[in-house]
Design a protein around this motif. Structure first.
Motif, PDB file in Angstrom:
ATOM      1  N   ASP A 171       0.869  -1.174   0.000  1.00 27.18           N
ATOM      2  CA  ASP A 171       0.000   0.000   0.000  1.00 27.18           C
ATOM      3  C   ASP A 171       0.908   1.227   0.000  1.00 27.18           C
ATOM      4  OD1 ASP A 171      -2.295   1.656   0.258  1.00 27.18           O
ATOM      5  OD2 ASP A 171      -1.997   1.731   2.441  1.00 27.18           O
ATOM      6  N   GLY A 172       1.216   1.719  -1.188  1.00 29.37           N
ATOM      7  CA  GLY A 172       2.151   2.835  -1.284  1.00 29.37           C
ATOM      8  C   GLY A 172       3.542   2.398  -0.862  1.00 29.37           C
ATOM      9  N   ASP A 173       4.076   3.029   0.172  1.00 23.97           N
ATOM     10  CA  ASP A 173       5.425   2.696   0.631  1.00 23.97           C
ATOM     11  C   ASP A 173       5.411   1.781   1.849  1.00 23.97           C
ATOM     12  OD1 ASP A 173       4.418   4.450   2.464  1.00 23.97           O
ATOM     13  OD2 ASP A 173       6.145   5.807   2.468  1.00 23.97           O
ATOM     14  N   ARG A 174       4.274   1.170   2.141  1.00 24.05           N
ATOM     15  CA  ARG A 174       4.220   0.267   3.290  1.00 24.05           C
ATOM     16  C   ARG A 174       3.562  -1.054   2.893  1.00 24.05           C
ATOM     17  NH1 ARG A 174      -0.773   1.905   7.273  1.00 24.05           N
ATOM     18  NH2 ARG A 174      -2.364   2.177   5.651  1.00 24.05           N
ATOM     19  N   TRP A 175       3.756  -2.039   3.752  1.00 23.14           N
ATOM     20  CA  TRP A 175       3.147  -3.348   3.549  1.00 23.14           C
ATOM     21  C   TRP A 175       2.002  -3.554   4.528  1.00 23.14           C
ATOM     22  CZ3 TRP A 175       3.931  -6.608  -0.376  1.00 23.14           C
ATOM     23  CH2 TRP A 175       5.098  -6.468  -1.133  1.00 23.14           C
ATOM     24  N   LEU A 176       0.896  -4.098   4.016  1.00 20.25           N
ATOM     25  CA  LEU A 176      -0.246  -4.477   4.852  1.00 20.25           C
ATOM     26  C   LEU A 176      -0.415  -5.989   4.785  1.00 20.25           C
ATOM     27  CD1 LEU A 176      -2.888  -1.811   3.725  1.00 20.25           C
ATOM     28  CD2 LEU A 176      -1.276  -1.676   5.658  1.00 20.25           C
ATOM     29  N   ARG A 177      -1.101  -6.529   5.766  1.00 20.44           N
ATOM     30  CA  ARG A 177      -1.416  -7.959   5.751  1.00 20.44           C
ATOM     31  C   ARG A 177      -2.840  -8.165   6.257  1.00 20.44           C
ATOM     32  NH1 ARG A 177       1.976 -10.312  11.034  1.00 20.44           N
ATOM     33  NH2 ARG A 177       0.680  -9.301  12.636  1.00 20.44           N
ATOM     34  N   ARG A 178      -3.423  -9.268   5.855  1.00 20.26           N
ATOM     35  CA  ARG A 178      -4.733  -9.664   6.372  1.00 20.26           C
ATOM     36  C   ARG A 178      -4.522 -10.754   7.410  1.00 20.26           C
ATOM     37  NH1 ARG A 178      -8.299 -13.583   4.890  1.00 20.26           N
ATOM     38  NH2 ARG A 178      -7.238 -14.031   2.907  1.00 20.26           N
ATOM     39  N   ARG A 179      -5.076 -10.523   8.596  1.00 20.96           N
ATOM     40  CA  ARG A 179      -4.914 -11.478   9.700  1.00 20.96           C
ATOM     41  C   ARG A 179      -6.263 -11.740  10.333  1.00 20.96           C
ATOM     42  NH1 ARG A 179      -2.981 -11.209  15.494  1.00 20.96           N
ATOM     43  NH2 ARG A 179      -3.207  -8.964  15.306  1.00 20.96           N
ATOM     44  N   PHE A 180      -6.809 -12.924  10.080  1.00 22.40           N
ATOM     45  CA  PHE A 180      -8.091 -13.337  10.649  1.00 22.40           C
ATOM     46  C   PHE A 180      -9.184 -12.293  10.449  1.00 22.40           C
ATOM     47  CE2 PHE A 180      -4.885 -15.750  13.053  1.00 22.40           C
ATOM     48  CZ  PHE A 180      -5.298 -17.034  12.721  1.00 22.40           C
ATOM     49  N   GLY A 181      -9.288 -11.812   9.205  1.00 21.50           N
ATOM     50  CA  GLY A 181     -10.360 -10.909   8.834  1.00 21.50           C
ATOM     51  C   GLY A 181     -10.078  -9.444   9.046  1.00 21.50           C
ATOM     52  N   THR A 188      -7.359  -6.155   8.378  1.00 17.37           N
ATOM     53  CA  THR A 188      -6.208  -5.662   7.629  1.00 17.37           C
ATOM     54  C   THR A 188      -5.404  -4.729   8.516  1.00 17.37           C
ATOM     55  OG1 THR A 188      -7.360  -5.836   5.512  1.00 17.37           O
ATOM     56  CG2 THR A 188      -5.455  -4.366   5.599  1.00 17.37           C
ATOM     57  N   GLU A 189      -4.087  -4.924   8.547  1.00 17.28           N
ATOM     58  CA  GLU A 189      -3.226  -4.152   9.443  1.00 17.28           C
ATOM     59  C   GLU A 189      -1.849  -3.998   8.814  1.00 17.28           C
ATOM     60  OE1 GLU A 189      -3.371  -6.649  12.885  1.00 17.28           O
ATOM     61  OE2 GLU A 189      -1.921  -8.073  12.101  1.00 17.28           O
ATOM     62  N   ALA A 190      -1.094  -3.044   9.336  1.00 18.13           N
ATOM     63  CA  ALA A 190       0.287  -2.875   8.889  1.00 18.13           C
ATOM     64  C   ALA A 190       1.119  -4.072   9.328  1.00 18.13           C
ATOM     65  CB  ALA A 190       0.868  -1.591   9.460  1.00 18.13           C
ATOM     66  N   VAL A 191       2.050  -4.484   8.480  1.00 13.93           N
ATOM     67  CA  VAL A 191       2.941  -5.588   8.832  1.00 13.93           C
ATOM     68  C   VAL A 191       3.918  -5.107   9.902  1.00 13.93           C
ATOM     69  CG1 VAL A 191       4.765  -7.101   7.991  1.00 13.93           C
ATOM     70  CG2 VAL A 191       2.746  -6.688   6.572  1.00 13.93           C
ATOM     71  N   PRO A 192       3.913  -5.712  11.093  1.00 13.96           N
ATOM     72  CA  PRO A 192       4.836  -5.271  12.149  1.00 13.96           C
ATOM     73  C   PRO A 192       6.257  -5.739  11.860  1.00 13.96           C
ATOM     74  CG  PRO A 192       3.479  -7.098  12.931  1.00 13.96           C
ATOM     75  CD  PRO A 192       3.000  -6.767  11.553  1.00 13.96           C
ATOM     76  N   PRO A 193       7.215  -4.851  11.804  1.00 15.43           N
ATOM     77  CA  PRO A 193       8.562  -5.240  11.374  1.00 15.43           C
ATOM     78  C   PRO A 193       9.289  -6.168  12.339  1.00 15.43           C
ATOM     79  CG  PRO A 193       8.537  -2.960  12.122  1.00 15.43           C
ATOM     80  CD  PRO A 193       7.106  -3.402  12.054  1.00 15.43           C
TER      81      PRO A 193
END
Length: 445
Positions: A267-277, A279-284
């Motif tokens: 998503d632009g310059d960041r990564w998102l993930r879907r976790r059990f329904g 959507t959130e930022a991927v924690p580094p």
């Protein structure tokens, strides 16, 4: 060469302790099964959310059917309750993709069947003799069934992750701790150690027997590889550079357009993930999750390292250099407690890398148990002296180069189904499982 046994032996368990352990393990598994199959409605239970997975209602009745087969029929000598459904819930007779088309028990009937089996199984447990046969020795059959149910609970949790609907499961995040500032890797000195087990009462056939392995000195990551580290591999063109990949892996990611771990999107310059329904930022700082063996292997090559062998992983997890003995777990012989590891679906994801200092191994390696299953370099093969028990279809039919070994369990694994000797395996293309990895390097490199 046969090694002296160093872990918990059958003789250390008395009958009442085994009975209590079996009751607690079966109850915990059924509570989790109930949670995973009551948090959605009937259509969600009967739907197939991925061709890789069964409908949730199939797992529910299969759990009951296996419990009936092994506890009521084999241990208790009872007549079959519903012999006409045996073939429906035979995992080898019907591949997962076919199961939605079978005349499966509807949800309410599947629940009643599983509950009736459980009631009879608990009556059997109350008067069980933990001697006489290998199946009943030390309550093995009850432990095997508790592990089987928990393994299907993990499978059902994977199905929930694959669902596209809104979130239905909740759990607190792991307690935040101070950032890990320890060394990036540790040295595991060369020499022999005892691998596997001969005395752990509920260990499964592929964990046996204990035997001596000689392992050369190597270095291994102190923690699993994190999302942040894996993002550096992506940003450096890791998925576009053929030389990092095994030929089969390169062909696989090209054919399927894979450019990041499963459930990730940019998503632009960041990564998102879907976790059990959700959507959130991927924690580094979390261990990377939902990568296949080929992705783990490619990252390791890119980093100038490799995946550890299964023997290296187990030595890092169980060997105590001060005494020379082999522990049940990295922290010692005590059963897992919440401060040792992230297990049992207490959380719905891994804890930050470097968590659980109380669970580190004598060599200083952390999170070897729980959080993420860790891919190893090894094919799934039998140990010297292996004997299939109680049926070949648990392990023996899977031995060979088609499957790679994973170790250590994940946040979705219950302690009853996770030991320092426990072996998991899957195809190297699998990503829906809760898999991550750590890397290693030979000491002379």
């Amino acid at each position: 060469m046969t090694a002296p046994e160093t872990d918990t032996t059958t003789a250390q368990w008395d009958a009442e302790a085994l009975r209590e352990r079996a009751l607690a393990s079966l109850t915990r598994a059924r509570d989790r099964t109930t949670l995973l199959t009551t948090c959605v409605d009937g259509p969600e239970l009967t739907a197939q959310h991925s061709p890789l997975m069964s409908p949730l209602v199939w797992d529910l009745a299969h759990i009951g059917n296996q419990e009936e087969l092994w506890l009521l029929r084999n241990v208790g000598g009872r007549e079959a309750m519903r012999p006409e459904i045996d073939s429906l819930y035979d995992a080898f007779e019907h591949p997962r993709a076919e199961r939605p088309s079978l005349p499966l028990l509807p949800p309410a009937e599947a629940r009643r069947y599983a509950a009736e089996v459980r009631g009879r199984a608990l009556d059997l447990l109350a008067g069980a003799d933990f001697h006489g046969t290998r199946l009943t020795e030390a309550g093995f059959a009850f432990g095997m069934i508790a592990q089987h149910e928990q393994q299907h609970d993990e499978t059902m949790l994977i199905t929930h992750q694959l669902r596209t609907g809104p979130a239905v499961l909740t759990a607190p995040d792991p307690e935040p701790g101070p950032p890990f500032t320890g060394p990036a890797e540790v040295l595991i000195p060369g020499g022999p150690f005892t691998m596997g087990t001969s005395g752990e009462p509920w260990a499964l056939d592929n964990e046996r027997p204990a035997h001596v392995r000689e392992v050369a000195s190597f270095r291994i990551d102190t923690t699993p590889v994190t999302n942040g580290a894996y993002q550096a591999f992506i940003e450096d063109g890791g998925y576009d550079t053929e030389r990092w990949w095994a030929p089969e892996g390169w062909a696989h990611i090209r054919r399927h357009g894979i450019t990041a771990p499963l459930f990730w999107r940019r998503d632009g310059d960041r990564w998102l993930r879907r976790r059990f329904g959700t959507t959130e930022a991927v924690p580094p700082d979390e261990p990377v999750l939902h990568v296949c063996w080929y992705e783990a292997d490619a990252y390791a090559r890119w980093a100038g390292r490799r995946l550890p062998t299964e023997a290296e992983w187990e030595k890092a997890a169980r060997h105590d250099p001060a005494t020379g003995r082999t522990r049940r777990y990295p922290w010692g012989d005590a059963d897992p407690a919440p401060h040792h590891a992230n297990l049992g679906q207490r959380h719905l994801g891994p804890a930050p890398a470097g968590s659980y200092p109380a669970g580190e191994s004598p060599h200083g390696v952390r999170q070897l148990i729980g959080d993420v299953w860790e891919w190893t370099a090894s094919d799934f093969l039998p140990y010297p002296g292996f004997r299939a028990f109680p049926y070949k279809e648990y392990s023996e039919v899977f031995f060979g180069p088609e499957y790679k070994v994973l170790r250590g369990g994940s946040f979705a694994v219950d302690p009853v189904a996770c030991r320092g000797t426990f072996r998991n395996w899957d195809y190297p293309i699998r990503r829906q499982i809760f898999s991550g990895f750590r890397t290693a390097r030979s000491e002379d490199v």
